[in-house]
Design a protein around this motif. Structure first.
Motif, PDB file in Angstrom:
ATOM      1  N   VAL A 132      11.619   1.248   9.536  1.00 57.85           N
ATOM      2  CA  VAL A 132      10.644   2.269   9.131  1.00 57.85           C
ATOM      3  C   VAL A 132      10.525   3.328  10.225  1.00 57.85           C
ATOM      4  O   VAL A 132      10.514   4.531   9.960  1.00 57.85           O
ATOM      5  CB  VAL A 132       9.259   1.622   8.849  1.00 57.85           C
ATOM      6  N   PHE A 155       1.472  -0.971   3.823  1.00 53.64           N
ATOM      7  CA  PHE A 155       1.919  -1.637   5.056  1.00 53.64           C
ATOM      8  C   PHE A 155       3.394  -1.343   5.261  1.00 53.64           C
ATOM      9  O   PHE A 155       4.215  -1.597   4.384  1.00 53.64           O
ATOM     10  CB  PHE A 155       1.712  -3.158   4.962  1.00 53.64           C
ATOM     11  N   HIS A 156       3.707  -0.798   6.432  1.00 53.84           N
ATOM     12  CA  HIS A 156       5.103  -0.463   6.733  1.00 53.84           C
ATOM     13  C   HIS A 156       5.473  -0.981   8.120  1.00 53.84           C
ATOM     14  O   HIS A 156       6.178  -0.314   8.870  1.00 53.84           O
ATOM     15  CB  HIS A 156       5.299   1.059   6.657  1.00 53.84           C
ATOM     16  N   LYS A 284      13.869  -8.079   4.797  1.00 53.50           N
ATOM     17  CA  LYS A 284      13.616  -9.396   4.187  1.00 53.50           C
ATOM     18  C   LYS A 284      14.853  -9.982   3.504  1.00 53.50           C
ATOM     19  O   LYS A 284      15.686 -10.544   4.179  1.00 53.50           O
ATOM     20  CB  LYS A 284      12.410  -9.319   3.262  1.00 53.50           C
TER      21      LYS A 284
HETATM   22  C1  LIG Z   1       6.623  -3.237   2.849  1.00 55.57           C
HETATM   23  C2  LIG Z   1       6.897  -3.668   4.258  1.00 55.57           C
HETATM   24  N1  LIG Z   1       7.309  -2.766   5.158  1.00 55.57           N
HETATM   25  C3  LIG Z   1       7.574  -3.113   6.428  1.00 55.57           C
HETATM   26  C4  LIG Z   1       7.431  -4.403   6.871  1.00 55.57           C
HETATM   27  C5  LIG Z   1       7.724  -4.766   8.296  1.00 55.57           C
HETATM   28  O1  LIG Z   1       8.857  -5.564   8.381  1.00 55.57           O
HETATM   29  P1  LIG Z   1       9.056  -6.567   9.626  1.00 55.57           P
HETATM   30  O2  LIG Z   1       8.007  -7.623   9.521  1.00 55.57           O
HETATM   31  O3  LIG Z   1      10.451  -7.075   9.462  1.00 55.57           O
HETATM   32  O4  LIG Z   1       8.899  -5.731  10.862  1.00 55.57           O
HETATM   33  C6  LIG Z   1       6.993  -5.390   5.972  1.00 55.57           C
HETATM   34  C7  LIG Z   1       6.805  -6.774   6.418  1.00 55.57           C
HETATM   35  O5  LIG Z   1       6.130  -7.573   5.810  1.00 55.57           O
HETATM   36  C8  LIG Z   1       6.716  -5.013   4.639  1.00 55.57           C
HETATM   37  O6  LIG Z   1       6.265  -5.897   3.747  1.00 55.57           O
END
Ligand SMILES: Cc1ncc(COP(=O)(O)O)c(C=O)c1O
Length: 443
Positions: A132, A155-156, A284
């Motif tokens: 992101v 959430f990002h 994921k």
């Molecule tokens: C929609 C979304 N974006 C970004 C992330 C962040 O990913 P990471 O946990 O691999 O940093 C998540 C994690 O749950 C997510 O659900």
């Protein structure tokens, strides 16, 4: 003496998870809260895991549970799927990471690009947070604009620009149609917060007005097709298309965060909603249980990463980017995910949501089951949940009680009521979830 709300489920949890409590006590002197990831913590302590196979996980107290968290949606095939284990085992003795590319990252990139046509170029990262962060930096560099717009409750990951209005205090968040941007953590600089514009998810008119107000300064709109951490709330069918039009008309890039929604179809949610973003963020499931993420999209934007001819405008580093273990695990996973496999998984999700809604109506419980495909979320609210603020109408005490009831009944899900299915599940697990929920409602 008045009965403490749900006291017995909590006592039962404490009794059945004594070893986890000991580990948590030991961990607390080193790891704040005894954990290393906020989302796995719940009060008083989470169960500590020993192993997982298929759709079942086993903790240090010997409790077996059906895993409806699947590492927060990442494990679409469940735990240790043989195809992934075999592929990874074959690579483990050949090297885990090199300061050089391997053919495996090309293989995985090709499968991703074939499935998601908007991804003309792609780069790998080791976490969604990083992917992101790079997508937002690309958008700012490509447009020359500094602001980013995100949904309230979106959430990002945890990078600075993403850490705004993730779970804001509604007393401070202002009017629903013009939400105030609020830091999601202490330490996020005010200047960053000022550069992040927040819009209400699923409200086309309000979103359009906000994008128009900031046009000229706005590099990108980033959005999840299904608002994940705020309760698995799908975008309305026309919302993403409207966002595409609004962004294009105002010279703003559209970034779809499909880190969770690649679960919905081989081509992600964009193939279902019929939307072509400028950039897509992935994670994921593309790592098959290992830490892999990616970002990709239009070739002319991604060209900012190209080192040919000298230092690129946006250098990307990452010690474990594209490491062969993650690439191989991701490839083995995606190869299992044929359209027929997606159909079965999504059909199970529809079945589970329907059965839960029937249960709640039969029991006269004011509850909603949001979600799409294999993703769902329980909300103990009589209000239709369509965005962050309606999600907040849920009864948190009731949810907590049902969550512990489900844990005691052998069902593992996220404390916020999020659950998802894996291909390792079948009707037996769907029915187990519904029966356990019925018992948990009675506690
Ligand atoms: C929609 C979304 N974006 C970004 C992330 C962040 O990913 P990471 O946990 O691999 O940093 C998540 C994690 O749950 C997510 O659900």
């Amino acid at each position: 003496m008045a009965k403490v709300y749900g006291q017995t489920v909590f006592e039962q949890y404490l009794q059945a998870n004594r070893r986890s409590k000991e580990l948590n006590d030991r961990a607390r002197s080193l790891l704040p809260g005894g954990i290393t990831r906020t989302s796995v913590y719940f009060d008083p302590f989470p169960p500590y895991m020993e192993y997982g196979v298929g759709c079942r996980i086993h903790d240090v107290d010997g409790n077996e549970r059906i895993d409806f968290s699947n590492n927060y949606t990442a494990l679409i095939l469940g735990h240790c799927p043989p195809a992934v284990v075999n592929a990874v085992q074959a690579q483990v003795t050949r090297g885990s990471a090199f300061a050089a590319p391997t053919r495996h990252e090309i293989d995985l990139a090709e499968v991703i690009a074939e499935r998601i046509p908007s991804v003309r170029r792609v780069r790998f990262a080791s976490s969604g947070t990083e992917a992101v962060m790079f997508a937002l930096r690309l958008a700012r560099a490509f447009t020359g604009c500094r602001k980013i717009a995100k949904a309230e409750g979106g959430f990002h990951g945890t990078s600075e620009y993403a850490a705004v209005s993730v779970s804001p205090d509604l007393d401070l968040a202002g009017d629903a149609r013009t939400p105030v941007s609020l830091a999601a953590a202490q330490g996020v600089p005010d200047r960053v917060v000022e550069d992040v514009v927040v819009f209400p998810f699923n409200d086309i008119d309000a979103t359009e007005a906000i994008v128009r107000r900031h046009r000229g300064d706005l590099a990108a709109v980033i959005v999840e097709p299904v608002l994940g951490s705020s309760g698995m709330i799908p975008a309305r069918p026309d919302y993403l298309q409207a966002l595409r039009e609004i962004t294009a008309q105002n010279g703003v890039l559209l970034i779809l965060d499909e880190i969770i929604t690649l679960r919905l179809a081989p081509g992600g949610a964009q193939s279902i909603y019929g939307v072509t973003p400028d950039l897509t963020v992935m994670g994921k499931i593309i790592g098959g249980g290992y830490p892999v993420a990616a970002f990709g999209g239009r070739a002319e934007i991604m060209a900012l990463l190209d080192p040919e001819g000298g230092r690129p405008p946006i250098p990307q580093s990452g010690t474990f980017n594209g490491n062969p273990i993650g690439m191989i695990a991701g490839l083995a996973t995606l190869r299992q995910l044929t359209p027929a496999v997606y159909d079965r998984l999504n059909g199970m999700g529809d079945d589970l949501r329907r059965r839960l809604r029937d249960l709640f109506s039969r029991k006269r419980v004011a509850a909603q089951v949001t979600g799409m495909g294999s993703l769902l979320n329980l909300h103990f609210s009589g209000v239709e949940v369509t965005d962050f603020r309606t999600m907040r109408t849920g009864d948190g005490g009731r949810l907590r009680q049902v969550f512990f009831g489900l844990l005691n009944e052998g069902i593992y899900l996220a404390p916020r009521g999020m659950a998802c299915l894996s291909t390792a599940m079948g009707d037996e697990e769907v029915l187990a979830f519904v029966r356990a929920t019925e018992r948990a409602l009675e506690t």
